[in-house]
Design a protein around this motif. Structure first.
Motif, PDB file in Angstrom:
ATOM      1  N   ILE A  95       0.833  -1.203   0.000  1.00 40.17           N
ATOM      2  CA  ILE A  95       0.000   0.000   0.000  1.00 40.17           C
ATOM      3  C   ILE A  95       0.868   1.254   0.000  1.00 40.17           C
ATOM      4  N   LYS A 178      -9.736   7.098   2.243  1.00 39.28           N
ATOM      5  CA  LYS A 178      -9.072   6.007   1.533  1.00 39.28           C
ATOM      6  C   LYS A 178      -8.004   5.366   2.408  1.00 39.28           C
ATOM      7  N   THR A 182      -7.784   1.562   3.681  1.00 40.63           N
ATOM      8  CA  THR A 182      -6.578   0.802   3.345  1.00 40.63           C
ATOM      9  C   THR A 182      -5.988   0.136   4.574  1.00 40.63           C
TER      10      THR A 182
END
Length: 292
Positions: A95, A178, A182
């Motif tokens: 990520i 987001k 995540t």
């Protein structure tokens, strides 16, 4: 029996802190701290070393601190929005690669910087080493380890590629919603760090906490040395309103500062409520069940 304190926001020299993991562990034990988390910026590098040093003398929870951008809400960079994520798994490294402008350009920049340092590797070598075409910083770290430049991939990451290191490349930041999503997908428990740095009035803070909560936020760092008693009460009300965990963290960086691990500034921290840890672990279990 002496109270045993909690400190879930500590930085060593594995990120932007000035002290070694060894000295931090020793200080935590001396300060009657029972549970800590090394929340290095963008890496988990100090965790294994800390646990090896602490053995059974300290409970050490995996943690990481990641910044997000509020630009989508029309706010400037002065509104600092960071999250600490507890119990994340290794998927977080993949990520973190997404924070780069583009993966290919980032890899090119990193390899160029390494070359200037006298470390000669190519993107092709990295691809062959990790056996995949789409490579990122952790793959470069793995290759550096395999070629003898570090004792482990994590060590290579923290030595060359992390924030402030010579081969570091600036990353773009996700928006908070987001990022929260995540973190959860990486098995982590997202907590808003040092909310004072958001520089928002009470009404705006409430609005953002609601937005973050809807995205999956699990807690707020209520007990921080820079929060007044009044601010703590306000944050506790928000935690109660949105059913969030009120966590504790000194944001320790340097023994030469006024902040002491587990104790805060002039002993204004000293939180020993272990239900904080219990709730984080319960939330971790809940998240794991959802992402199976």
């Amino acid at each position: 029996m002496n109270p045993q304190y909690i400190d879930l926001h500590i930085h060593s020299n594995f990120s932007d802190g000035k002290e070694s993991v060894e000295s931090i562990v020793k200080s935590a034990i001396e300060n009657n701290v029972r549970t800590i988390s090394f929340t290095e910026h963008y890496n988990l590098s100090s965790l294994e070393l800390a646990r090896n040093i602490a053995k059974d003398n300290l409970e050490i929870i995996p943690g990481i601190e990641i910044g997000s951008s509020l630009i989508e809400y029309g706010l400037s960079k002065k509104h600092v929005c960071h999250f600490t994520a507890y119990f994340v798994n290794r998927k977080i490294y993949k990520i973190l690669d997404e924070y780069e402008i583009t993966r290919k350009k980032t890899v090119t920049k990193i390899i160029s910087k390494l070359d200037q340092m006298g470390i000669n590797i190519t993107s092709g070598q990295v691809v062959r080493e990790v056996k995949k075409e789409s490579i990122g910083r952790y793959d470069i770290a793995y290759t550096l380890f395999k070629k003898g430049y570090a004792v482990s991939p994590v060590h290579a990451y923290s030595k060359y590629l992390d924030v402030g290191k010579n081969a570091y490349v600036e990353r773009e930041k996700m928006g908070p919603k987001k990022l929260i999503d995540t973190i959860i997908k990486c098995g982590g428990v997202p907590v808003l760090a040092h909310p004072k740095s958001l520089k928002l009035n009470n009404n705006d803070l409430d609005t953002f906490i609601r937005i973050f909560n809807e995205a999956g936020l699990c807690g707020i760092e209520v007990y921080n040395p820079h929060n007044s008693n009044e601010k703590r009460e306000e944050l506790l009300e928000l935690c109660e309103k949105y059913n969030l965990i009120s966590t504790v963290g000194s944001d320790f960086h340097n023994f030469n500062s006024d902040i002491k691990i587990g104790l805060g500034i002039n002993e204004n921290l000293k939180i020993s409520d272990y239900s904080i840890i219990t709730r984080l672990k319960e939330k971790k279990y809940e998240i794991d069940q959802k992402i199976k």
